[in-house]
Motif scaffolding. Structure first.
Motif: not given
Length: 213
Positions: A108-123
């Motif tokens: 998984x990708x951690x919520x609030x991480x830099x990666x999540x901004x790329x893969x799920x900016x709605x989260x």
């Protein structure tokens, strides 16, 4: 190259090694590696893009490879390469869909991480959750493929059990689609009967099929 524990490595280069070309497929392998404090994390490895490069262990400081005896022969002690490089489809080529490959695992990708901004900016506002849906998208992209949308995934799951077995598709299990349902949910498809469901993006038990050209 000097490691943190003082051991040294020699970087070697083989100019005759092959290079990646159009249409080549990188197939990763997975391993659980220690990350400190008794914890481990699953990583995907591939050496396809560095096939011509290797590291020779030099822990004795002799500026040459250490050796060990195995089966009566001497071998250099080198870094392990756990991935294999293949041409064509890593999974199964299916007419009308292209290459279809089931990931053995993903992270998984951690919520609030830099990666999540790329893969799920709605989260947003979900820093305490691990986003498995975003991790599935990234895992497919890492091997040059993509997570199929609900319609494409459903058309695969709707095939008969005999057809799925012949094509090398799973005959059971629930799989993420790339289609979202709101900010925190996405559609999943059951491969038992092709039914559609909805799950929160931090659900851990959904599997992943990647598709590519």
């Amino acid at each position: 190259i000097i490691l943190a524990d003082g051991a040294t490595l020699i970087l070697t280069y083989n100019p005759n090694a092959g290079i990646i070309g159009d249409g080549d497929t990188v197939t990763p392998s997975f391993a659980d590696l220690p990350i400190g404090f008794g914890r481990t994390k699953k990583f995907a490895y591939t050496t396809s893009v560095t096939d011509s490069i290797d590291f020779v262990m030099d822990v004795n400081g002799f500026k040459g490879p250490n050796s060990e005896a195995r089966n009566g022969k001497q071998y250099d002690i080198r870094s392990f390469k756990v991935a294999r490089f293949s041409k064509g489809c890593a999974g199964n080529n299916i007419n009308g869909f292209g290459c279809v490959y089931q990931l053995p695992s993903y992270s998984p990708i951690k919520g609030g991480s830099e990666e999540i901004k790329k893969w799920d900016p709605k989260f947003v506002n979900a820093d305490s959750y691990d986003n498995y849906w975003a991790g599935a998208k990234k895992a497919c992209d890492d091997i040059g493929m993509s997570l199929p949308d609900e319609s494409k995934l459903k058309s695969l799951a709707k095939k008969t059990t005999a057809e799925k077995e012949q094509l090398g598709l799973p005959t059971s299990g629930k799989f993420w689609s790339s289609s979202e349902q709101g900010l925190y949910s996405a559609y999943k498809i059951f491969f038992d009967d092709g039914a559609t469901g909805i799950d929160v993006k931090y659900a851990e038990l959904n599997k992943v099929l990647c598709v590519g050209d």
